[in-house]
Design a protein around this motif. Structure first.
Motif, PDB file in Angstrom:
ATOM      1  N   LYS A 155      42.806  -5.539  47.470  1.00 24.64           N
ATOM      2  CA  LYS A 155      42.459  -4.145  47.440  1.00 24.64           C
ATOM      3  C   LYS A 155      41.497  -3.629  48.730  1.00 24.64           C
ATOM      4  O   LYS A 155      41.095  -4.753  49.576  1.00 24.64           O
ATOM      5  N   LYS A 204      44.754  -3.862  52.274  1.00 27.34           N
ATOM      6  CA  LYS A 204      45.927  -3.486  52.343  1.00 27.34           C
ATOM      7  C   LYS A 204      46.544  -3.544  53.829  1.00 27.34           C
ATOM      8  O   LYS A 204      47.670  -3.859  54.178  1.00 27.34           O
ATOM      9  N   LYS A 205      45.672  -3.421  54.735  1.00 27.94           N
ATOM     10  CA  LYS A 205      45.879  -3.693  56.186  1.00 27.94           C
ATOM     11  C   LYS A 205      46.527  -4.954  56.736  1.00 27.94           C
ATOM     12  O   LYS A 205      47.286  -5.169  57.556  1.00 27.94           O
ATOM     13  N   LEU A 237      51.446   1.241  54.366  1.00 31.05           N
ATOM     14  CA  LEU A 237      50.058   1.390  53.803  1.00 31.05           C
ATOM     15  C   LEU A 237      50.228   2.165  52.829  1.00 31.05           C
ATOM     16  O   LEU A 237      49.287   2.199  51.847  1.00 31.05           O
ATOM     17  N   GLU A 295      40.747  -1.028  51.832  1.00 30.77           N
ATOM     18  CA  GLU A 295      41.623  -0.661  53.230  1.00 30.77           C
ATOM     19  C   GLU A 295      41.931  -2.006  53.894  1.00 30.77           C
ATOM     20  O   GLU A 295      43.008  -2.114  54.652  1.00 30.77           O
ATOM     21  N   ILE A 317      52.146  -0.620  50.047  1.00 34.29           N
ATOM     22  CA  ILE A 317      51.833  -1.963  50.163  1.00 34.29           C
ATOM     23  C   ILE A 317      50.809  -2.428  49.208  1.00 34.29           C
ATOM     24  O   ILE A 317      50.747  -3.596  48.485  1.00 34.29           O
ATOM     25  N   GLU A 318      49.837  -1.519  48.685  1.00 33.52           N
ATOM     26  CA  GLU A 318      48.924  -2.046  47.777  1.00 33.52           C
ATOM     27  C   GLU A 318      49.414  -2.404  46.490  1.00 33.52           C
ATOM     28  O   GLU A 318      48.896  -3.271  45.476  1.00 33.52           O
ATOM     29  N   THR A 371      50.477  -6.268  46.487  1.00 34.47           N
ATOM     30  CA  THR A 371      49.293  -7.445  47.056  1.00 34.47           C
ATOM     31  C   THR A 371      48.108  -7.394  45.976  1.00 34.47           C
ATOM     32  O   THR A 371      47.777  -6.339  45.204  1.00 34.47           O
TER      33      THR A 371
END
Length: 375
Positions: free
Chosen positions: A264, A269-270, A254, A266, A257-258, A261
């Motif tokens: 955006k 990202k999860k 976490l 939480e 990872i943003e 990808t």
């Protein structure tokens, strides 16, 4: 009787007036651009006209103009007349040709009756409204045009190039033009088949393959492949800092990872982190070092994992449900469905096409589809 006769005359006159006024609309569109946050920008009236120009001057596929084009004003006027006077619903065929949708419904989908809706086609050629489905401005213009004519569509079938269901484009511009209980259909949204390990999570992770140099390739580039290899070691090797410790592994993922990808926040990202972790957790430890490139060429890349593409798709669908729920999509606001045997395989709702003149939500494929429902 006199009043009834008079009313009928006025109704016909109003219909004729509407038709004439509609046909006077120029075949281009002028719009006032607004920001996604709702604040108005300075008016940008796009008044370029195609009336006296050859439409072939515009390369709609490679360099479309900044405005949409009303290519079939007479047919659209008749659709709107039927919508207002007869109550016949209107659907949007996103990236379809003029007659493609009715033909699909009766011929390809096997409906026993003709199409329930009048379908407005949106495409770059041979369509009612010419637009580029990849241009946000064009999408907003189409929505504005429908709003100006007081039209709420019953169905939008994203047959090609669909925007993300959770994007501001869908939430702020597209959903408002859909009537209550209407649907946005994303056919084949969760693809899965055995070509280069294609599964529904490829959107987050990339279409995994091994290149001619024996390198593992995903949507993540060289630096990120090194990261992937490092995490493989750390998770599967007893000397690794994440050795079978998913909680520590998630916290680490976490944190970075943003960057890699499109999602955006939480929840996004999860979702992406979960896909990444799932791939590493089910990567066969014995293949961490690939010695024979050709052993994993093409479809055999599946041998790198202890799960099949279909199983990764099933995992992703469940993760995607959690994601939708977390960003505010109550389960009553969407359906994930497929035809047998995929419905059982992916543990989603079984869809049986009713053959009643409606659009088949699975489209051309038997893969799992996403349907958003307007409430």
């Amino acid at each position: 009787m006199t009043y009834i006769f008079y009313g009928e005359i006025m109704k016909k006159l109003l219909s004729l007036t509407f038709l004439v006024s509609f046909l006077l609309i120029p075949p281009t569109f002028a719009m006032v651009e607004g920001n996604d946050d709702g604040a108005s920008s300075p008016p940008l009236y796009q008044t370029v006209t195609l009336e006296n120009q050859d439409k072939r001057e515009y390369d709609w596929r490679n360099n479309p103009p900044p405005h949409i084009s009303i290519d079939e004003p007479e047919k659209l006027a008749e659709m709107i007349r039927q919508y207002r006077e007869d109550g016949k619903p209107i659907g949007l065929a996103w990236a379809c040709h003029t007659d493609e949708m009715p033909e699909k419904i009766t011929e390809f989908f096997g409906s026993k009756v003709s199409a329930v809706e009048n379908w407005i086609s949106l495409d770059v050629s041979n369509c009612h409204i010419r637009m580029d489905a990849t241009k946000k401005t064009h999408i907003k213009q189409v929505c504005n045009w429908l709003n100006e004519h007081g039209i709420k569509v019953s169905t939008i079938a994203f047959t090609c190039i669909a925007p993300e269901p959770d994007s501001s484009l869908v939430q702020k511009h597209i959903l408002p033009i859909v009537k209550e209980d209407g649907s946005l259909i994303f056919p084949g949204y969760f693809p899965s088949h055995y070509t280069f390990n294609s599964s529904a999570d490829c959107k987050e992770f990339g279409n995994l393959r091994v290149d001619s140099f024996g390198r593992l390739v995903t949507k993540y580039k060289k630096k990120d492949i090194d990261h992937f290899k490092s995490d493989l070691f750390n998770y599967h090797n007893p000397k690794g800092v994440f050795f079978h410790n998913e909680e520590a592994f998630l916290a680490s993922t976490l944190s970075w990872i943003e960057e890699f990808t499109d999602r955006k926040g939480e929840a996004g990202k999860k979702l992406a982190a979960g896909v990444y972790m799932n791939r590493i957790i089910f990567f066969k430890p014995e293949h961490r070092v690939i010695e024979n490139t050709f052993e994993f060429d093409g479809v055999k890349v599946n041998n790198l994992f202890s799960k099949s593409p279909d199983e990764f798709t099933r995992d992703y669908i469940q993760s995607y449900r959690d994601y939708l729920n977390e960003i505010g999509f109550d389960p009553s606001l969407y359906r994930i469905c497929a035809k047998k045997p995929q419905a059982d395989l992916f543990r989603v709702e079984e869809y049986v096409y009713p053959e009643d003149g409606t659009y088949d939500v699975t489209g051309h494929t038997s893969q799992a589809s996403l349907v958003l429902i307007k409430k």
